[in-house]
Design an enzyme around this catalytic site. Structure first.
Site, mmCIF file in Angstrom:
data_model
loop_
_atom_site.group_PDB
_atom_site.id
_atom_site.type_symbol
_atom_site.label_atom_id
_atom_site.label_comp_id
_atom_site.label_asym_id
_atom_site.label_seq_id
_atom_site.Cartn_x
_atom_site.Cartn_y
_atom_site.Cartn_z
ATOM 1 N N ASP A 13 0.877 -1.168 0.000
ATOM 2 C CA ASP A 13 0.000 0.000 0.000
ATOM 3 C C ASP A 13 0.916 1.220 0.000
ATOM 4 O OD1 ASP A 13 -2.283 1.666 0.253
ATOM 5 O OD2 ASP A 13 -1.981 1.754 2.411
ATOM 6 N N ASP A 55 -2.323 1.029 7.240
ATOM 7 C CA ASP A 55 -1.574 0.890 5.986
ATOM 8 C C ASP A 55 -1.144 -0.562 5.786
ATOM 9 O OD1 ASP A 55 -1.030 3.989 5.391
ATOM 10 O OD2 ASP A 55 -0.693 3.587 7.519
ATOM 11 N N GLU A 87 -1.255 -1.535 -4.932
ATOM 12 C CA GLU A 87 -2.445 -0.738 -5.202
ATOM 13 C C GLU A 87 -2.122 0.294 -6.280
ATOM 14 O OE1 GLU A 87 -5.915 1.174 -2.521
ATOM 15 O OE2 GLU A 87 -3.905 1.844 -2.022
#
Length: 184
Positions: free
Chosen positions: A7, A142, A69
């Protein structure tokens, strides 16, 4: 198969490694964490720290694949550009290690993990906890998000492998039929 989920963030970059079968039917947590960055450091030194941390994780935990991502369009163009640079560093680390790479939109990750593309962050984190049979939601968020990216990869990569296997089977059957016709 082991998947490193990332992430990306310019302040905190989350990562998580999940291991499971190639079909995405069962998986387990290996390890997760974050790379915390000093906001007073230059941006280039933050990128270097992310690169070094991800290289260390890859070297130590030996994932087979990396899922990251995709960038979303932030309201501030500078934030979007910085996020793109962080993603670039993460992609470079994965490519340098010859990992299979998957990139997923936030909506796809939410849809895959929580069953709803507009799921709230907390819903996704709770599903990560349930799917990995953890006693509590991984913190910081996160890291939980990075684990969601890894779980998403299991489902999509497994489906892609099944499609590829069917395509290869069809090609092999067509080649065998053509060879048979040539002999007849």
């Amino acid at each position: 198969m082991r998947v490193l989920g990332i992430d990306p963030g310019s302040q905190i970059t989350g990562w998580g490694v999940v291991e499971g079968d190639a079909n995405g039917r069962s998986y387990r947590l290996i390890e997760f964490g974050v790379v915390r960055l000093n906001s007073s450091a230059t941006f280039s030194s933050r990128l270097l720290k992310i690169s070094q941390a991800l290289d260390e994780v890859i070297s130590r935990l030996k994932p087979d694949a990396c899922a990251i991502e995709e960038a979303f369009l932030a309201t501030n163009p500078k934030v979007t550009l910085k996020l793109g640079q962080v993603r670039g560093v993460a992609l470079l680390a994965a490519e340098s290690a010859a990992l299979e790479i998957g990139e997923y939109s936030p909506r796809t990750i939410k849809q895959t993990v929580a069953g709803y593309g507009n799921a709230e962050k907390r819903q996704v984190q709770e599903m990560v906890r349930l799917l990995l049979s953890l006693p509590s939601v991984p913190e910081p968020h996160d890291a939980a998000d990075a684990l969601a990216v890894a779980i998403c990869h299991f489902h999509h990569a497994g489906m892609n492998r099944q499609i590829l296997a069917v395509e290869n089977d069809i090609k092999a059957r067509a080649a065998a039929a053509a060879a048979f016709r040539r002999r007849v």
